[in-house]
Write an enzyme that holds these catalytic residues in place. Sequence first.
Site, mmCIF file in Angstrom:
data_model
loop_
_atom_site.group_PDB
_atom_site.id
_atom_site.type_symbol
_atom_site.label_atom_id
_atom_site.label_comp_id
_atom_site.label_asym_id
_atom_site.label_seq_id
_atom_site.Cartn_x
_atom_site.Cartn_y
_atom_site.Cartn_z
ATOM 1 N N TYR A 193 144.522 -4.666 106.021
ATOM 2 C CA TYR A 193 143.466 -5.843 106.739
ATOM 3 C C TYR A 193 144.029 -6.619 108.028
ATOM 4 O O TYR A 193 143.483 -6.393 109.090
ATOM 5 C CB TYR A 193 143.160 -6.740 105.386
ATOM 6 C CG TYR A 193 142.168 -7.925 106.207
ATOM 7 C CD1 TYR A 193 140.917 -7.332 105.863
ATOM 8 C CD2 TYR A 193 142.591 -9.042 106.127
ATOM 9 C CE1 TYR A 193 139.834 -8.280 106.329
ATOM 10 C CE2 TYR A 193 141.497 -9.919 106.408
ATOM 11 C CZ TYR A 193 140.263 -9.738 106.347
ATOM 12 O OH TYR A 193 139.370 -10.253 106.758
ATOM 13 N N LEU A 236 129.302 -14.527 106.163
ATOM 14 C CA LEU A 236 129.082 -14.896 107.630
ATOM 15 C C LEU A 236 127.896 -14.273 108.426
ATOM 16 O O LEU A 236 127.285 -14.909 109.202
ATOM 17 C CB LEU A 236 130.429 -14.552 108.287
ATOM 18 C CG LEU A 236 131.551 -15.407 107.436
ATOM 19 C CD1 LEU A 236 132.891 -14.811 108.222
ATOM 20 C CD2 LEU A 236 131.276 -16.958 107.373
ATOM 21 N N SER A 255 124.741 -10.361 104.385
ATOM 22 C CA SER A 255 125.451 -11.467 103.494
ATOM 23 C C SER A 255 126.444 -12.039 104.061
ATOM 24 O O SER A 255 126.775 -11.662 105.276
ATOM 25 C CB SER A 255 126.028 -10.545 102.341
ATOM 26 O OG SER A 255 127.003 -9.825 102.600
ATOM 27 N N THR A 311 132.744 -17.254 101.186
ATOM 28 C CA THR A 311 131.769 -16.109 101.286
ATOM 29 C C THR A 311 131.675 -15.743 100.152
ATOM 30 O O THR A 311 132.220 -16.426 98.999
ATOM 31 C CB THR A 311 132.644 -14.951 102.087
ATOM 32 O OG1 THR A 311 133.864 -14.820 101.476
ATOM 33 C CG2 THR A 311 132.958 -15.515 103.591
ATOM 34 N N SER A 359 139.952 -12.419 112.096
ATOM 35 C CA SER A 359 140.720 -12.975 110.711
ATOM 36 C C SER A 359 141.753 -13.716 111.160
ATOM 37 O O SER A 359 142.695 -13.348 111.917
ATOM 38 C CB SER A 359 140.802 -12.177 109.529
ATOM 39 O OG SER A 359 141.552 -12.822 108.569
ATOM 40 N N ASP A 394 122.900 -3.448 107.934
ATOM 41 C CA ASP A 394 123.739 -3.458 106.649
ATOM 42 C C ASP A 394 123.643 -2.098 105.941
ATOM 43 O O ASP A 394 122.561 -1.535 105.783
ATOM 44 C CB ASP A 394 123.372 -4.778 105.935
ATOM 45 C CG ASP A 394 124.452 -5.062 104.967
ATOM 46 O OD1 ASP A 394 125.174 -6.311 105.524
ATOM 47 O OD2 ASP A 394 124.795 -4.541 104.113
ATOM 48 N N PHE A 453 136.939 -19.054 104.308
ATOM 49 C CA PHE A 453 135.636 -19.486 104.389
ATOM 50 C C PHE A 453 134.902 -18.992 103.195
ATOM 51 O O PHE A 453 135.306 -18.038 102.551
ATOM 52 C CB PHE A 453 134.716 -18.826 105.702
ATOM 53 C CG PHE A 453 134.642 -19.451 106.997
ATOM 54 C CD1 PHE A 453 133.659 -19.752 107.395
ATOM 55 C CD2 PHE A 453 136.031 -19.614 107.498
ATOM 56 C CE1 PHE A 453 133.656 -20.797 108.576
ATOM 57 C CE2 PHE A 453 135.943 -20.197 108.722
ATOM 58 C CZ PHE A 453 134.978 -20.826 109.299
#
Length: 254
Positions: A160, A17, A15, A195, A147, A36, A193
């Site tokens: 994160y 990117l 899924s 997503t 990121s 995945d 982005f």
Amino acid sequence: MDMQGKSALVTGGASGLGAETARRLAQAGAKVAVLDVNLEAAEQLAAEIGGIACGCNITDTSSVQQALHAAREAHGPARILLNCAGVGGAKRLVGRDGAPMPLEDFSRIVGINLIGTFNAIRLVAAEMVASEPLEDGERGVIVMTSSAAAFDGQVGQEAYAASKGGLNALTLPLARDLAQFGVRVMTIAPGLFLTPLLYKLPEEVQQSLASSIPFPKRLGKADEFARLAQHVVENLSLNGEVIRLDGALRLPPR
């Protein structure tokens, strides 16, 4: 590296990117293994691009080893590794109720994004190093996904930002460590982005986010990330660097 006929692994490839990157690598001639935790989605994409699907939890060594073995049996030794698997999450260090953020929340995000990525890299790199060199002595290419939050972490993004900042810090030492074997290591740090996560937001919220980007004044497209990933793989001189892909975005505190 010329991708034609080369074995490529994309973690988190079912899924977002990762999926678009898997498509792009396949279009460029690579033999792609879609790794995945969502095996059903991975199988659907693999069928679309003519690759193979592997259920894979990057934090589990045996799971990664099994996926690597399946990819090797189908496509030969790994030459390209795109690390797109990861999770998000935001939580204030001290909540409104005065309670500290649970340590488990921090550990989970760092465990997947940073330690899980490193786990996949160490296992795949061992296979790359043992392979015969290609043209110019190159044996493999490894790309990590960071990121913009690694540079401009916002309120509540401690876990994160730390996980993605760790990937940035890993880039140069990994590149230096593997240079003697002809394996390159690069990192792409995308901004905002489109997503699956952002697709779920109302249109007005998407537009508000896009307005904060200097240029182009829109959310990034997954294909733009995938095209950069392809260029990184193909350009022999790109090594040991983090590339921001964010339209000059600098995230505000909130």
